[in-house]
Enzyme design. Structure first.
Site, PDB file in Angstrom:
ATOM      1  NE  ARG A  95      -2.510   1.000   3.545  1.00  0.00           N
ATOM      2  CZ  ARG A  95      -3.159   0.650   4.656  1.00  0.00           C
ATOM      3  NH1 ARG A  95      -4.370   0.128   4.576  1.00  0.00           N
ATOM      4  NH2 ARG A  95      -2.615   0.818   5.832  1.00  0.00           N
ATOM      5  CE  LYS A 117      -2.545   4.487   7.396  1.00  0.00           C
ATOM      6  NZ  LYS A 117      -3.976   4.519   7.709  1.00  0.00           N
ATOM      7  CD  GLU A 149     -11.725   5.678   4.464  1.00  0.00           C
ATOM      8  OE1 GLU A 149     -11.292   4.908   5.338  1.00  0.00           O
ATOM      9  OE2 GLU A 149     -11.029   6.116   3.550  1.00  0.00           O
TER      10      GLU A 149
HETATM   11  C1  LIG Z   1      -5.086   3.742   7.895  1.00  0.00           C
HETATM   12  C2  LIG Z   1      -6.459   4.034   7.477  1.00  0.00           C
HETATM   13  C3  LIG Z   1      -7.483   3.077   7.622  1.00  0.00           C
HETATM   14  C4  LIG Z   1      -7.263   1.743   8.284  1.00  0.00           C
HETATM   15  O1  LIG Z   1      -6.416   0.893   7.540  1.00  0.00           O
HETATM   16  P1  LIG Z   1      -5.674  -0.335   8.228  1.00  0.00           P
HETATM   17  O2  LIG Z   1      -4.786  -0.861   7.161  1.00  0.00           O
HETATM   18  O3  LIG Z   1      -6.690  -1.307   8.635  1.00  0.00           O
HETATM   19  O4  LIG Z   1      -4.920   0.219   9.380  1.00  0.00           O
HETATM   20  C5  LIG Z   1      -8.732   3.402   7.141  1.00  0.00           C
HETATM   21  N1  LIG Z   1      -8.996   4.598   6.575  1.00  0.00           N
HETATM   22  C6  LIG Z   1      -8.041   5.552   6.422  1.00  0.00           C
HETATM   23  C7  LIG Z   1      -8.397   6.841   5.782  1.00  0.00           C
HETATM   24  C8  LIG Z   1      -6.742   5.295   6.871  1.00  0.00           C
HETATM   25  O5  LIG Z   1      -5.807   6.244   6.728  1.00  0.00           O
END
Ligand SMILES: *Cc1c(COP(=O)(O)O)cnc(C)c1O
Length: 340
Positions: free
Chosen positions: A81, A183, A219
């Site tokens: 990722r 991210k 989300e």
């Molecule tokens: C990090 C993050 C998540 C959660 O991802 P994981 O890989 O499960 O830690 C969900 N949404 C956003 C916007 C994030 O930055």
């Protein structure tokens, strides 16, 4: 010797630990990288990260299992990722195999900071990368730094028996269209204002709708969302503008292959969620946090189990995922990396 910390009451904050990993990208190549005891970053005032926010990060956890092994959960998915994120932000990819090695090395160097089994705490790893080279015209930096620090953490959300409350904000998803799946600090910076507003009104987080039509559930600021229907189907939004959560993908696998539940990844109109039985947030930090209530202007949606603790299926999902991480339940091939 494990550090003497009040693990049970540890919040989600920064604690300086002994070592962090640092690698530099210059003249088109990454150097070897090394562990450092220096927590300070020194960069030029004109560094790309400061001017154009060219930076991204990951979040992962290391735990102690029931048989006292120190392990880390699916680091290969975070490596992949971060590589995807780097490409979208025109940053050089830190090779995925080297990323995993560096994570394991950082955990090992800080092994005394990995909380004891059964405390609910974990050692949180924060890999990140930023444009350290100078840049004044709008273009990518030429030099970058990749770092990983470790900090012991406790629970992220404190929802209590009622679960957390969410609201649908007036704001669109912070991420400009097309960058919601990366991210990156830029998305978080844009979400700080709506999150602060949510907190002022007593909500733990915002539940964003798709910015194109404001119809479908996306989300929250920092966690994905799952729902359980009245027929015990586990449903999660399908959208290319949400972050592909490692936790959510793992939970969907657990639901299908460990619990024998039907799973669906599909567009979820907000209108539909009042028909669902359970709702939970999921992410590395949040693990699986039950949602008790969602407010959208005048409308309030409460989930069945509100005031009675976590929902039945959410609880099964949580227990199974945690069981896998803690070595109580056999993990699927490749999910658990032990620190030797
Ligand atoms: C990090 C993050 C998540 C959660 O991802 P994981 O890989 O499960 O830690 C969900 N949404 C956003 C916007 C994030 O930055």
């Amino acid at each position: 010797m494990v550090k003497d910390i009040d693990w049970a009451n540890l919040g989600f904050g920064y604690v300086k630990t002994d070592y962090r990993f640092v690698a530099n990208y210059k003249n088109g190549a990454w150097d070897e990288g090394q562990l450092s005891t220096d927590e300070k970053v020194v960069i030029n005032e004109c560094a790309g990260v400061l001017q154009y926010a060219q930076t991204c990060f990951e979040g992962m956890k290391a735990y102690r299992t029931v048989d006292n092994k120190v392990v880390c959960f699916r680091p290969d998915l975070n490596a992949k990722r971060m590589a995807d994120t780097a490409r979208r932000l025109v940053m050089p990819v830190f090779p995925e195999n080297r990323y995993v090695e560096a994570v394991l090395k950082t955990i090992k160097a800080n092994i005394d900071w990995v909380p004891p089994y059964g405390t609910g705490a974990a050692l949180y790893l924060r890999p990140y990368m930023f444009g350290s080279g100078i840049v004044i015209g709008v273009k990518p930096a030429q030099e970058f730094q990749f770092r990983i620090f470790a900090t012991p953490v406790g629970a992220y959300f404190k929802g209590g028996a009622n679960g957390v409350a969410l609201r649908v904000p007036d704001f669109d998803r912070a991420a400009p269209r097309g960058t919601g799946h990366v991210k990156a600090g830029l998305n978080y910076a844009m979400s700080l204002y709506p999150i602060q507003e949510a907190h002022e009104h007593g909500y733990a987080e915002n539940l964003y709708l798709d910015s194109a039509t404001r119809t479908y559930v996306e989300e929250t600021g920092g966690a994905n969302v799952i729902f359980i229907t009245k027929d015990n189907v586990v449903v999660t939004p399908k959208s290319n503008t949400i972050l592909p959560s490692v936790t959510r993908r793992s939970l969907m696998y657990v639901a299908e292959h460990y619990l024998g539940l039907k799973v669906e990844e599909r567009a979820i109109p907000f209108e539909e969620i009042s028909e669902f039985k359970e709702c939970a947030l999921c992410g590395t930090a949040a693990v699986l946090s039950p949602v008790g209530r969602i407010d959208n202007k005048e409308q309030t949606i409460e989930f069945d189990y509100n005031n009675k603790g976590i929902g039945e299926i959410s609880k099964k999902l949580y227990d199974t995922l945690l069981g896998i991480q803690m070595g109580l339940i056999e993990a699927p091939e490749g999910w658990i990396r032990e620190i030797e």
